[in-house]
Design a protein around this motif. Structure first.
Motif, PDB file in Angstrom:
ATOM      1  N   THR A  40       0.824  -1.210   0.083  1.00  0.00           N
ATOM      2  CA  THR A  40       0.043  -0.012   0.190  1.00  0.00           C
ATOM      3  C   THR A  40       0.748   1.164  -0.081  1.00  0.00           C
ATOM      4  O   THR A  40       2.094   1.219   0.184  1.00  0.00           O
ATOM      5  CB  THR A  40      -1.064  -0.003   1.321  1.00  0.00           C
ATOM      6  OG1 THR A  40      -0.073  -0.108   2.293  1.00  0.00           O
ATOM      7  CG2 THR A  40      -1.785  -1.108   1.462  1.00  0.00           C
ATOM      8  N   LYS A  41       0.293   2.441  -0.306  1.00  0.00           N
ATOM      9  CA  LYS A  41       1.026   3.442  -0.270  1.00  0.00           C
ATOM     10  C   LYS A  41       1.737   3.800   1.060  1.00  0.00           C
ATOM     11  O   LYS A  41       2.803   4.066   1.536  1.00  0.00           O
ATOM     12  CB  LYS A  41       0.146   4.752  -0.458  1.00  0.00           C
ATOM     13  CG  LYS A  41      -0.014   5.157  -2.081  1.00  0.00           C
ATOM     14  CD  LYS A  41      -0.533   6.698  -2.108  1.00  0.00           C
ATOM     15  CE  LYS A  41      -1.000   6.793  -3.615  1.00  0.00           C
ATOM     16  NZ  LYS A  41      -2.189   6.055  -4.000  1.00  0.00           N
ATOM     17  N   GLU A  64      -0.076   0.426  -4.686  1.00  0.00           N
ATOM     18  CA  GLU A  64      -1.542   0.963  -4.776  1.00  0.00           C
ATOM     19  C   GLU A  64      -2.619  -0.241  -4.331  1.00  0.00           C
ATOM     20  O   GLU A  64      -3.513  -0.098  -4.545  1.00  0.00           O
ATOM     21  CB  GLU A  64      -1.908   1.326  -6.414  1.00  0.00           C
ATOM     22  CG  GLU A  64      -0.873   2.165  -6.916  1.00  0.00           C
ATOM     23  CD  GLU A  64      -0.882   3.572  -6.706  1.00  0.00           C
ATOM     24  OE1 GLU A  64      -1.754   3.854  -5.982  1.00  0.00           O
ATOM     25  OE2 GLU A  64       0.419   4.118  -6.897  1.00  0.00           O
ATOM     26  N   VAL A  73      -8.165  -1.507  -9.523  1.00  0.00           N
ATOM     27  CA  VAL A  73      -6.655  -1.495  -8.969  1.00  0.00           C
ATOM     28  C   VAL A  73      -6.095  -2.891  -9.275  1.00  0.00           C
ATOM     29  O   VAL A  73      -5.136  -2.843  -9.874  1.00  0.00           O
ATOM     30  CB  VAL A  73      -6.536  -1.543  -7.393  1.00  0.00           C
ATOM     31  CG1 VAL A  73      -5.230  -1.664  -6.908  1.00  0.00           C
ATOM     32  CG2 VAL A  73      -7.379  -0.232  -6.718  1.00  0.00           C
ATOM     33  N   GLU A  76      -5.374  -2.195 -12.906  1.00  0.00           N
ATOM     34  CA  GLU A  76      -4.090  -1.148 -12.906  1.00  0.00           C
ATOM     35  C   GLU A  76      -2.777  -2.301 -12.920  1.00  0.00           C
ATOM     36  O   GLU A  76      -1.795  -1.949 -13.685  1.00  0.00           O
ATOM     37  CB  GLU A  76      -4.465  -0.257 -12.296  1.00  0.00           C
ATOM     38  CG  GLU A  76      -3.212   1.092 -12.196  1.00  0.00           C
ATOM     39  CD  GLU A  76      -2.971   1.515 -13.424  1.00  0.00           C
ATOM     40  OE1 GLU A  76      -3.808   1.624 -14.074  1.00  0.00           O
ATOM     41  OE2 GLU A  76      -2.072   1.900 -13.556  1.00  0.00           O
TER      42      GLU A  76
END
Ligand code: NAD
Length: 351
Positions: A40-41, A64, A73, A76
């Motif tokens: 995760t970020k 992300e 997501v 992507e």
């Protein structure tokens, strides 16, 4: 001795402080030359702790991952995967990150090395929950299980108390429900009882020992066993209600588990006397009350109303449970279900 069916699944588990340093070797073992590393970020800095083992290797970061594994997501990430020529996945983080790793590896039939940093247990299961258009669907398939799991306790030392406690209660729920699952067997029983004992002993001391490697290693060991329980045994009332609470009211995952677990165990208690007797030495004379007290001690939210569920949600959740019957030791009935949910909504102790 009762009859049973037991299925075992091949996975490679490394469990040691500093085990992350073996990631390079594990990539070589699997013939992975260019992993897509997902996280995760907020946790992208965890990947810095892999820099030595990744030195002189090709890899691409995709930071992300998001709660409930949104399909957008994943799509992507697949584009990034193809563009960089990746040939496998590494996930570093909690259940949300592992979910993305599973979604990618499952779609491409590729190897997935997971380095978990919470106690969700997702890294051990063939279960993937994904969201699209506001709906969460869950599926199970063998290719969803990560190939290799590296439990490095040092990656968990930064996990704050609140998240650690909630995640620990989420793990506990997998082991509790495994004890009365339809396909419980002697191996899942052994794992569940060991896990409950370890978690019940370690979790109360967490607040004063957040950086204690031994205590954190015990919690990681317990959560690994809980993940194995979730993988091996079908879950009942508690997990189904939590799924509804997340899907219909968007209540946070681990928090909903912490609130519901004592109540779900109390609901089933009259139908599982032998299980309750096995829990007494581990949790105390009243196991459901002990879980309620443990959750309070850990500072977890106590009520569904605190989590934002409206009061009229009680009837909706009860109705949904009755409409989608599933295996549960005590039959589901409107009156007792409503009573249980009302107590959970108010934050009362379990009855
Ligand atoms: P999570 O992955 O969303 O992480 C919770 C929080 O902890 C996040 O804010 C994250 O940034 C933080 N965090 C993680 N590692 C950290 C670290 N080392 N230091 C500091 N902060 C850290 O939540 P979770 O509870 O691990 O997992 C919940 C998700 O996993 C849910 O979507 C749930 O549905 C799923 N889940 C799936 C399974 C399965 O078998 N498929 C099992 C359990 C949970």
């Amino acid at each position: 001795m009762r009859d049973f069916t037991y299925l075992s699944h091949t996975r490679r588990i490394l469990f040691a402080p500093g085990a992350r340093k073996a990631l390079g070797n594990e990539l070589d073992r699997l013939g992975m030359t260019h992993p897509l590393i997902v996280t995760t970020k907020q946790r992208a800095s965890l990947v810095d702790q892999l820099s030595d083992t990744l030195a002189h290797r090709d890899w691409t970061l995709f930071p992300e991952a998001a709660m409930h594994t949104p399909v957008a997501v994943t799509e992507e990430a697949l584009r990034r995967f193809d563009a960089c020529g990746a040939d496998g996945v590494v996930s570093v983080g909690g259940g949300s990150t592992i979910g993305l790793g599973k979604a990618l590896a499952g779609r491409r039939g590729l190897s997935h090395i997971s380095l978990p940093t919470t106690y969700s247990g997702s890294e051990m299961t063939d279960i993937l929950g994904e969201t699209e258009g506001g709906r969460k669907t869950t599926r199970r398939a063998p290719e969803i299980r990560p190939t290799t799991v590296i439990y490095d306790v040092e990656l968990t030392l930064g996990l704050p108390l609140g998240i650690s406690g909630l995640s620990g209660m989420n793990a506990m729920a997998h082991a509790i429900e495994a004890l009365y699952a339809p396909h419980a067997n002697p191996v899942t029983d052994l794992m569940a009882l060991e896990a409950i004992g370890v978690l019940a002993k370690s979790l109360p001391d967490l607040a004063d020992a957040l950086d204690d490697v031994d205590l954190r290693a015990d919690l990681f060991y317990g959560s690994w066993l809980c993940g194995l329980c979730l993988d091996a045994a079908e879950m009942s009332l508690h997990h189904k209600i939590c799924h509804t609470l997340g899907g219909s009211f968007d209540l946070p995952h681990a928090e909903a588990h912490a609130v519901m677990l004592p109540h779900a165990l109390a609901y089933n208690a009259p139908a599982i006397a032998p299980v309750m007797a096995r829990l007494v030495p581990l949790l105390g004379a009243d196991p459901a009350r002990a879980l309620y007290d443990l959750s309070r001690h850990l500072g977890a939210p106590q009520s569904l109303s605190d989590l934002g569920m409206p009061e009229d949600g009680i009837a909706k959740v009860a109705q949904m449970a009755l409409e989608n019957p599933y295996a549960n030791p005590r039959p589901l009935a409107a009156g007792p279900l409503t009573e249980m949910l009302t107590r959970a909504w108010r934050g009362n102790a379990p009855l």
